[in-house]
Design a protein around this motif. Structure first.
Motif, PDB file in Angstrom:
ATOM      1  N   GLY A  18       4.430   9.510  -8.801  1.00  0.00           N
ATOM      2  CA  GLY A  18       3.424  10.424  -8.271  1.00  0.00           C
ATOM      3  C   GLY A  18       3.476  10.472  -6.752  1.00  0.00           C
ATOM      4  O   GLY A  18       4.444  10.036  -6.127  1.00  0.00           O
ATOM      5  N   VAL A  19       2.418  11.014  -6.161  1.00  0.00           N
ATOM      6  CA  VAL A  19       2.304  11.123  -4.707  1.00  0.00           C
ATOM      7  C   VAL A  19       1.207  10.174  -4.235  1.00  0.00           C
ATOM      8  O   VAL A  19       0.105  10.148  -4.799  1.00  0.00           O
ATOM      9  CB  VAL A  19       1.971  12.570  -4.285  1.00  0.00           C
ATOM     10  N   TRP A  20       1.519   9.389  -3.208  1.00  0.00           N
ATOM     11  CA  TRP A  20       0.582   8.402  -2.674  1.00  0.00           C
ATOM     12  C   TRP A  20       0.309   8.703  -1.208  1.00  0.00           C
ATOM     13  O   TRP A  20       1.229   9.063  -0.460  1.00  0.00           O
ATOM     14  CB  TRP A  20       1.166   6.990  -2.785  1.00  0.00           C
ATOM     15  N   PHE A  21      -0.950   8.557  -0.808  1.00  0.00           N
ATOM     16  CA  PHE A  21      -1.317   8.637   0.592  1.00  0.00           C
ATOM     17  C   PHE A  21      -1.220   7.231   1.173  1.00  0.00           C
ATOM     18  O   PHE A  21      -1.914   6.317   0.737  1.00  0.00           O
ATOM     19  CB  PHE A  21      -2.743   9.176   0.737  1.00  0.00           C
ATOM     20  N   SER A  22      -0.324   7.065   2.124  1.00  0.00           N
ATOM     21  CA  SER A  22      -0.008   5.730   2.648  1.00  0.00           C
ATOM     22  C   SER A  22      -0.517   5.594   4.085  1.00  0.00           C
ATOM     23  O   SER A  22      -0.243   6.444   4.939  1.00  0.00           O
ATOM     24  CB  SER A  22       1.505   5.507   2.607  1.00  0.00           C
ATOM     25  N   GLN A  23      -1.266   4.514   4.336  1.00  0.00           N
ATOM     26  CA  GLN A  23      -1.699   4.154   5.685  1.00  0.00           C
ATOM     27  C   GLN A  23      -0.993   2.854   6.059  1.00  0.00           C
ATOM     28  O   GLN A  23      -1.147   1.843   5.367  1.00  0.00           O
ATOM     29  CB  GLN A  23      -3.221   3.989   5.738  1.00  0.00           C
ATOM     30  N   ARG A  24      -0.243   2.890   7.157  1.00  0.00           N
ATOM     31  CA  ARG A  24       0.652   1.790   7.497  1.00  0.00           C
ATOM     32  C   ARG A  24       0.408   1.294   8.910  1.00  0.00           C
ATOM     33  O   ARG A  24       0.234   2.081   9.831  1.00  0.00           O
ATOM     34  CB  ARG A  24       2.105   2.280   7.349  1.00  0.00           C
ATOM     35  N   ALA A  25       0.392  -0.026   9.061  1.00  0.00           N
ATOM     36  CA  ALA A  25       0.289  -0.655  10.379  1.00  0.00           C
ATOM     37  C   ALA A  25       1.486  -1.589  10.540  1.00  0.00           C
ATOM     38  O   ALA A  25       1.820  -2.344   9.623  1.00  0.00           O
ATOM     39  CB  ALA A  25      -1.013  -1.435  10.503  1.00  0.00           C
ATOM     40  N   VAL A  26       2.145  -1.521  11.704  1.00  0.00           N
ATOM     41  CA  VAL A  26       3.341  -2.324  11.973  1.00  0.00           C
ATOM     42  C   VAL A  26       3.103  -3.167  13.220  1.00  0.00           C
ATOM     43  O   VAL A  26       2.657  -2.656  14.259  1.00  0.00           O
ATOM     44  CB  VAL A  26       4.583  -1.423  12.180  1.00  0.00           C
ATOM     45  N   HIS A  27       3.381  -4.469  13.105  1.00  0.00           N
ATOM     46  CA  HIS A  27       3.246  -5.392  14.232  1.00  0.00           C
ATOM     47  C   HIS A  27       4.635  -5.906  14.612  1.00  0.00           C
ATOM     48  O   HIS A  27       5.310  -6.551  13.806  1.00  0.00           O
ATOM     49  CB  HIS A  27       2.346  -6.571  13.874  1.00  0.00           C
ATOM     50  N   HIS A  28       5.063  -5.603  15.839  1.00  0.00           N
ATOM     51  CA  HIS A  28       6.365  -6.049  16.340  1.00  0.00           C
ATOM     52  C   HIS A  28       6.203  -7.355  17.115  1.00  0.00           C
ATOM     53  O   HIS A  28       5.267  -7.505  17.905  1.00  0.00           O
ATOM     54  CB  HIS A  28       6.974  -4.990  17.263  1.00  0.00           C
ATOM     55  N   PHE A  29       7.144  -8.280  16.900  1.00  0.00           N
ATOM     56  CA  PHE A  29       7.092  -9.573  17.588  1.00  0.00           C
ATOM     57  C   PHE A  29       8.026  -9.566  18.797  1.00  0.00           C
ATOM     58  O   PHE A  29       8.732 -10.524  19.075  1.00  0.00           O
ATOM     59  CB  PHE A  29       7.468 -10.702  16.628  1.00  0.00           C
ATOM     60  N   ASP A  30       8.063  -8.464  19.507  1.00  0.00           N
ATOM     61  CA  ASP A  30       8.859  -8.367  20.738  1.00  0.00           C
ATOM     62  C   ASP A  30       8.115  -7.426  21.679  1.00  0.00           C
ATOM     63  O   ASP A  30       6.905  -7.286  21.589  1.00  0.00           O
ATOM     64  CB  ASP A  30      10.290  -7.895  20.437  1.00  0.00           C
TER      65      ASP A  30
END
Length: 199
Positions: A18-30
């Motif tokens: 199906g279709v999903w609404f995605s909320q994404r958070a990314v944490h970079h360690f640099d």
């Protein structure tokens, strides 16, 4: 609410279709700035004889008789109605362990971290949490995914480079209602109202 969690990769694909609404958070360690975003995540189940499944098997010199099927994954901007571009899509092919279908490997025509064909190793824990480990040329990726309800799931990923963890991401994904699902809800409510008014 009790959720029936998938315990094989094909059951996972089917539950994810199906279709999903995605909320994404990314944490970079640099020094890279942390990021977040919203997108549509589209999943379609593929039969084991689908030409795209066969093509991935040939690409990775894998016996197509050992696969159980596959899925196509694609991403697009949340408000975009056009077909997702090819570089935002991937085909996954499931090769389950014949002795334990809760474990196995999948073939992927494009890697999530590096855009090259890769092989991921997966297993389902007793509580239904799916863990995927993927070795790239320069990185190691691990992703965990699980369903909190039939229509809400969570994904947590880490990417490790030679000097340690490079980034972590968290995604919450909510199933989007299709026109067919909305019509089914309307019909169900009509039937319920009709039954109550007849008493």
């Amino acid at each position: 609410m009790q959720v029936k969690v998938p315990m094989t990769m094909m059951d996972f694909f089917r539950k994810s279709e199906g279709v999903w609404f995605s909320q994404r958070a990314v944490h970079h360690f640099d020094d890279v700035v942390n990021e977040s975003g919203e997108s549509n995540f589209i999943v379609k189940v593929l039969a084991k004889d689908d030409p795209r499944v066969i093509e991935v098997c040939q690409q990775q010199n894998s016996d197509p008789n050992l696969v159980s099927g596959g899925a196509s994954f694609s991403w697009q901007d949340n408000l975009d109605t056009d077909e997702p571009p090819p570089n935002y899509a991937a085909i996954l092919v499931d090769v389950p362990n014949p002795d334990n279908p809760r474990t196995g490997k999948f073939l992927r025509n494009r890697g999530y971290v590096e855009g090259i064909p890769v092989v991921g190793i997966y297993h389902f824990a007793d509580d239904g949490v799916l863990t995927i480990d993927t070795e790239y040329e320069r990185n190691q990726g691990q992703e965990r995914c699980w369903f909190l309800t039939d229509d809400f799931r969570v994904r947590v990923s880490t990417v490790k480079m030679a000097n340690g963890v490079s980034l972590m991401s968290y995604s919450s994904e909510r199933r989007c209602l299709t026109q067919g699902m909305l019509e089914a809800f309307v019909e169900k409510n009509r039937a319920r109202v009709g039954t109550s008014s007849s008493h």
